[in-house]
Design a protein around this motif. Structure first.
Motif, short mmCIF file in Angstrom:
data_model
loop_
_atom_site.label_atom_id
_atom_site.label_comp_id
_atom_site.label_asym_id
_atom_site.label_seq_id
_atom_site.Cartn_x
_atom_site.Cartn_y
_atom_site.Cartn_z
N GLY A 111 0.85 -1.18 0.00
CA GLY A 111 0.00 0.00 0.00
C GLY A 111 0.88 1.23 0.00
O GLY A 111 1.99 1.21 0.54
N ILE A 112 0.41 2.28 -0.63
CA ILE A 112 1.08 3.58 -0.51
C ILE A 112 0.08 4.50 0.19
O ILE A 112 -1.05 4.65 -0.25
CB ILE A 112 1.58 4.15 -1.85
N TRP A 113 0.52 5.02 1.30
CA TRP A 113 -0.32 5.81 2.19
C TRP A 113 0.10 7.27 2.12
O TRP A 113 1.29 7.57 2.12
CB TRP A 113 -0.13 5.34 3.63
N THR A 114 -0.90 8.16 2.12
CA THR A 114 -0.66 9.59 2.22
C THR A 114 -1.22 10.03 3.56
O THR A 114 -2.42 9.84 3.83
CB THR A 114 -1.35 10.35 1.07
N ILE A 115 -0.35 10.57 4.40
CA ILE A 115 -0.73 10.99 5.74
C ILE A 115 -0.70 12.52 5.79
O ILE A 115 0.32 13.13 5.44
CB ILE A 115 0.23 10.42 6.81
N ARG A 116 -1.79 13.10 6.24
CA ARG A 116 -1.87 14.56 6.41
C ARG A 116 -2.49 14.87 7.76
O ARG A 116 -3.55 14.32 8.09
CB ARG A 116 -2.71 15.20 5.31
N ASN A 117 -1.82 15.73 8.50
CA ASN A 117 -2.32 16.14 9.82
C ASN A 117 -2.63 14.94 10.72
O ASN A 117 -3.62 14.93 11.43
CB ASN A 117 -3.56 17.03 9.68
N GLY A 118 -1.77 13.91 10.63
CA GLY A 118 -1.90 12.75 11.50
C GLY A 118 -3.01 11.78 11.11
O GLY A 118 -3.31 10.86 11.87
N LYS A 119 -3.62 11.96 9.94
CA LYS A 119 -4.70 11.09 9.47
C LYS A 119 -4.35 10.55 8.08
O LYS A 119 -3.64 11.17 7.31
CB LYS A 119 -6.02 11.86 9.34
N VAL A 120 -4.91 9.39 7.76
CA VAL A 120 -4.73 8.82 6.43
C VAL A 120 -5.66 9.56 5.47
O VAL A 120 -6.89 9.49 5.62
CB VAL A 120 -5.05 7.30 6.41
N ALA A 121 -5.08 10.27 4.52
CA ALA A 121 -5.86 11.01 3.53
C ALA A 121 -6.13 10.17 2.29
O ALA A 121 -7.15 10.36 1.61
CB ALA A 121 -5.12 12.30 3.14
N ARG A 122 -5.21 9.24 2.01
CA ARG A 122 -5.36 8.39 0.82
C ARG A 122 -4.55 7.12 1.04
O ARG A 122 -3.48 7.14 1.63
CB ARG A 122 -4.83 9.10 -0.42
N VAL A 123 -5.07 6.01 0.53
CA VAL A 123 -4.30 4.78 0.47
C VAL A 123 -4.64 4.09 -0.84
O VAL A 123 -5.79 4.07 -1.26
CB VAL A 123 -4.55 3.85 1.69
N ALA A 124 -3.60 3.61 -1.52
CA ALA A 124 -3.78 2.85 -2.76
C ALA A 124 -3.15 1.49 -2.56
O ALA A 124 -2.01 1.39 -2.10
CB ALA A 124 -3.13 3.59 -3.94
N TRP A 125 -3.90 0.45 -2.89
CA TRP A 125 -3.43 -0.93 -2.72
C TRP A 125 -2.85 -1.40 -4.04
O TRP A 125 -3.47 -1.28 -5.09
CB TRP A 125 -4.59 -1.82 -2.28
#
Length: 140
Positions: A111-125
Motif C-alpha cells: 500500500g502507498i499511504w498519504t498521511i496529512r495532519n496525523g490522518k490517512v488522507a489516501r491509500v492505494a493498494w
C-alpha cells in the motif's frame, strides 16, 4: 514527521487486526480516498477497480471484504518512510473464504499511504512492493 506517519499506518494495521473499527475509522481523514483500482485482492471481494471515498466508503469496503472472508489475518512485513507525507507498507493477507472455506494468501502486496495532519488522507493498494515504491517516486 516521518516517524509519526509510520506510526499512523502501524496503528491502522493494529486496529484492523483487533477488529476495532472505531479506532480504525478515527485514523482516516473524513475525506479519505481508498483506491482498490490495482489491488490484487479486489477480485476476491468484488472491490477490484473501485475507489471508495470518505469514512462511509471505507466502511463499505471493509464490509464487502469481510462478507467474502470468514477469517482474515494480516502480517505487516515492512513499513517504509517514502518521504514527505508518504509511507509504503508491505504485508501478506491470509484468508479463508466464508462460503467455500478455501484458504488463500496474498503475499507481499503493498500500500502507498498519504498521511496529512496525523490522518490517512489516501491509500492505494498495489500488487507489489516495487509498484508501491515506484508510485512513491522511489526505486531500489
Amino acid at each position: 514527521m516521518s516517524q509519526e506517519n509510520l506510526e499512523v499506518v502501524r496503528r491502522v494495521f493494529e486496529a484492523e487486526a483487533r477488529g476495532d473499527i472505531e479506532t480504525l475509522l478515527a485514523l482516516y481523514d473524513p475525506d479519505i480516498e481508498w483506491d482498490n483500482s490495482r489491488s490484487p485482492v479486489g477480485d476476491f471481494a468484488g472491490t477490484v477497480g473501485r475507489v471508495f471515498r470518505g469514512r462511509d466508503g471505507v466502511q463499505r469496503a471493509f464490509r464487502e471484504w469481510y462478507e467474502a472472508w470468514e477469517k482474515v489475518d494480516s502480517e505487516v512485513e515492512e513499513l517504509i518512510d517514502a518521504g514527505g507525507e508518504h509511507v509504503v507498507s508491505v504485508f501478506t493477507y491470509r484468508a479463508r473464504g466464508r462460503t467455500s472455506g478455501a484458504e488463500v494468501e496474498f503475499a507481499h502486496m503493498a500500500g502507498i499511504w498519504t498521511i496529512r495532519n496525523g490522518k490517512v488522507a489516501r491509500v492505494a493498494w498495489l500488487p507489489t512492493r516495487e509498484d508501491a515504491l515506484q508510485a512513491a517516486g522511489m526505486s531500489e
